[in-house]
Design a protein around this motif. Structure first.
Motif, PDB file in Angstrom:
ATOM      1  N   GLN B  38      44.127  44.163  42.580  1.00 28.82           N
ATOM      2  CA  GLN B  38      42.513  44.785  43.405  1.00 28.82           C
ATOM      3  C   GLN B  38      43.858  45.209  44.482  1.00 28.82           C
ATOM      4  N   LEU B  89      43.113  38.442  42.474  1.00 31.18           N
ATOM      5  CA  LEU B  89      42.010  38.028  42.476  1.00 31.18           C
ATOM      6  C   LEU B  89      42.228  36.637  41.038  1.00 31.18           C
ATOM      7  N   PHE B  99      35.232  34.307  40.166  1.00 28.16           N
ATOM      8  CA  PHE B  99      36.491  35.074  40.716  1.00 28.16           C
ATOM      9  C   PHE B  99      36.568  33.961  42.189  1.00 28.16           C
ATOM     10  N   GLY B 100      37.965  33.966  42.914  1.00 30.61           N
ATOM     11  CA  GLY B 100      38.073  33.521  43.721  1.00 30.61           C
ATOM     12  C   GLY B 100      38.181  34.715  45.126  1.00 30.61           C
ATOM     13  N   LYS B 101      37.779  34.435  46.933  1.00 27.20           N
ATOM     14  CA  LYS B 101      37.856  36.071  47.228  1.00 27.20           C
ATOM     15  C   LYS B 101      39.360  36.253  47.219  1.00 27.20           C
TER      16      LYS B 101
END
Lengths: 116, 109
Positions: B38, B89, B99-101
């Motif tokens: 991202q 991510l 999702f992880g952070k």
């Protein structure tokens, strides 16, 4: 080949109003996913539509809803907006075979919703 | 309940170095694991998808591994470049996509 598109890019609403976000998947993709990314939080899964039906939803209240149209595009509706709904809303599409492992998701640029 | 954790939360390395990003998940009953990138203010870009029956996937300078038994995945980036700077991510697919952070990666020129 066109990617996933979302509209509008930005949306500003006030508390209590309704917001409608739109997503057009990649041609040939039958699944559409919606995600919310609020400030400081990870991406949260909202909804999954495939072949016009809601297949799964995340841990969000019922005022978050949506639908998928016959052309596989999708709308996300958020009713009775709250300040905490301010976030980036991402849409993704994939070619989904029901009962099989999910395929790669392709993401759109997102809609930035601001609730005042 | 499935939980996805990514370590470290942020990472800065000089250009040219090889690096590893880590992802762990609590429930090994997954369909697949996916790594995304991202960029600030932009949507996600899917990097690699590993099906539950696979152990790794490679794309260019990226290599992702999956060890379901230990609940871990790693994303290996070879010969890092400033253009690799982004948030990475990890996402686990079972009934939902969790999702992880993310790990914020900064490659120093």
């Amino acid at each position: 080949e066109a990617g996933v598109t979302q509209s509008p890019t930005h949306l500003i609403k006030t508390r209590g109003q309704q917001a409608t976000l739109r997503c057009s998947p990649i041609s040939g993709h039958t699944s559409v996913y919606w995600y919310q990314q609020a400030l400081g939080l990870g991406l949260q899964f909202l909804l999954w539509y495939d072949e016009g039906e809601e297949r799964n939803r995340g841990n969000f209240p019922p005022r978050f809803s949506g639908r998928q149209f016959p052309n596989y595009s999708s709308e996300l509706n958020v009713n009775a907006l709250e300040l905490e709904d301010s976030a980036l809303y991402l849409c993704a599409s994939s070619f989904q075979v029901v009962g099989a492992a999910t395929d790669t998701q392709y993401f759109g640029p997102g809609t930035r919703l601001t609730v005042l | 309940k499935q939980e996805v954790t990514q370590i470290p939360a942020a990472l800065s390395v000089p250009e040219g170095e090889n690096l590893v990003l880590n992802c762990s998940f609590t429930d090994s009953a997954i369909y697949n694991l996916q790594w995304f990138r991202q960029d600030p203010g932009k949507g996600l870009t899917s990097l690699l998808l590993i099906q539950s029956s696979q152990r790794e996937q490679t794309s260019g300078r990226l290599n992702a591994s999956l060890d379901k038994s230990s609940g871990r995945s790693t994303l290996y980036i070879a010969a890092s470049q400033p253009g690799d700077s982004a948030t990475y991510l990890c996402a686990v697919g079972d009934d939902k996509i969790i999702f992880g952070k993310g790990t914020r990666l900064h490659i120093l020129p």
